[in-house]
Design a protein around this motif. Structure first.
Motif, PDB file in Angstrom:
ATOM      1  N   GLN A  78      40.705  37.490  37.013  1.00 46.39           N
ATOM      2  CA  GLN A  78      41.681  36.732  37.799  1.00 46.39           C
ATOM      3  C   GLN A  78      42.906  36.394  36.957  1.00 46.39           C
ATOM      4  N   LEU A  79      42.695  36.048  35.693  1.00 45.50           N
ATOM      5  CA  LEU A  79      43.803  35.753  34.786  1.00 45.50           C
ATOM      6  C   LEU A  79      44.675  36.988  34.584  1.00 45.50           C
ATOM      7  N   ALA A  80      44.058  38.149  34.440  1.00 47.46           N
ATOM      8  CA  ALA A  80      44.819  39.389  34.269  1.00 47.46           C
ATOM      9  C   ALA A  80      45.609  39.711  35.532  1.00 47.46           C
ATOM     10  N   LYS A  81      45.003  39.505  36.706  1.00 48.40           N
ATOM     11  CA  LYS A  81      45.711  39.759  37.959  1.00 48.40           C
ATOM     12  C   LYS A  81      46.907  38.828  38.097  1.00 48.40           C
ATOM     13  N   ASP A  82      46.726  37.555  37.762  1.00 45.92           N
ATOM     14  CA  ASP A  82      47.830  36.593  37.845  1.00 45.92           C
ATOM     15  C   ASP A  82      48.957  36.983  36.888  1.00 45.92           C
ATOM     16  N   ASP A  83      48.598  37.450  35.702  1.00 46.31           N
ATOM     17  CA  ASP A  83      49.594  37.871  34.728  1.00 46.31           C
ATOM     18  C   ASP A  83      50.377  39.076  35.243  1.00 46.31           C
ATOM     19  N   LEU A  84      49.671  40.023  35.845  1.00 50.88           N
ATOM     20  CA  LEU A  84      50.337  41.203  36.389  1.00 50.88           C
ATOM     21  C   LEU A  84      51.248  40.823  37.558  1.00 50.88           C
ATOM     22  N   ARG A  85      50.792  39.918  38.409  1.00 49.04           N
ATOM     23  CA  ARG A  85      51.626  39.485  39.538  1.00 49.04           C
ATOM     24  C   ARG A  85      52.889  38.783  39.046  1.00 49.04           C
ATOM     25  N   SER A  86      52.770  38.007  37.964  1.00 48.51           N
ATOM     26  CA  SER A  86      53.947  37.311  37.426  1.00 48.51           C
ATOM     27  C   SER A  86      54.979  38.284  36.873  1.00 48.51           C
ATOM     28  N   LYS A  87      54.524  39.502  36.556  1.00 47.61           N
ATOM     29  CA  LYS A  87      55.434  40.523  36.038  1.00 47.61           C
ATOM     30  C   LYS A  87      55.941  41.443  37.136  1.00 47.61           C
ATOM     31  N   GLY A  88      55.587  41.143  38.392  1.00 43.69           N
ATOM     32  CA  GLY A  88      56.116  41.889  39.518  1.00 43.69           C
ATOM     33  C   GLY A  88      55.285  43.103  39.920  1.00 43.69           C
ATOM     34  N   ILE A  89      54.069  43.192  39.466  1.00 40.28           N
ATOM     35  CA  ILE A  89      53.217  44.325  39.808  1.00 40.28           C
ATOM     36  C   ILE A  89      52.306  43.904  40.959  1.00 40.28           C
ATOM     37  N   THR A  90      52.217  44.765  41.960  1.00 39.52           N
ATOM     38  CA  THR A  90      51.356  44.474  43.118  1.00 39.52           C
ATOM     39  C   THR A  90      49.915  44.767  42.752  1.00 39.52           C
ATOM     40  N   VAL A  91      49.065  43.756  42.939  1.00 39.47           N
ATOM     41  CA  VAL A  91      47.622  43.892  42.627  1.00 39.47           C
ATOM     42  C   VAL A  91      46.851  43.632  43.903  1.00 39.47           C
ATOM     43  N   VAL A  92      45.931  44.537  44.225  1.00 36.98           N
ATOM     44  CA  VAL A  92      45.113  44.389  45.429  1.00 36.98           C
ATOM     45  C   VAL A  92      43.852  43.618  45.060  1.00 36.98           C
ATOM     46  N   ASP A  93      43.491  42.623  45.879  1.00 38.30           N
ATOM     47  CA  ASP A  93      42.276  41.849  45.614  1.00 38.30           C
ATOM     48  C   ASP A  93      41.084  42.542  46.117  1.00 38.30           C
TER      49      ASP A  93
END
Length: 93
Positions: A78-93
């Protein structure tokens, strides 16, 4: 000497000794020469397979669930997904 070199050297020595006995360079009793030496590689293979299966079976039998590790891993994901989202990368849950 690396571990691979040691293994190759040990296997080479084993095969040389085995072929010396197999082809009768060193005289052995007939029972050894004709009945035991030719099937020795198969016996070693079956022994290794039995040991491997026994070890895997024992470890599966003794396996315990790791609830804490599961929750820790899910938190890291979850921390990695949040980090990627903060950088503008779309992450699918």
């Amino acid at each position: 000497m690396t571990k691979a070199t040691e293994t190759v050297a040990a296997l080479g020595i084993f095969f040389i000794i085995y072929f010396i006995f197999l082809f009768g360079v060193v005289p052995l009793p007939d029972v050894l020469q004709e009945e035991i030496i030719p099937v020795l590689p198969w016996w070693l293979l079956v022994t290794f397979g039995t040991y491997s299966l026994g070890t895997v079976g024992y470890n599966v039998f003794k396996f315990r669930d790791c609830e804490d590790a599961y929750h820790e891993l899910m938190a890291e994901i979850q921390l990695a997904k949040d980090d990627l989202r903060s950088k503008g990368i779309t992450v699918v849950d």
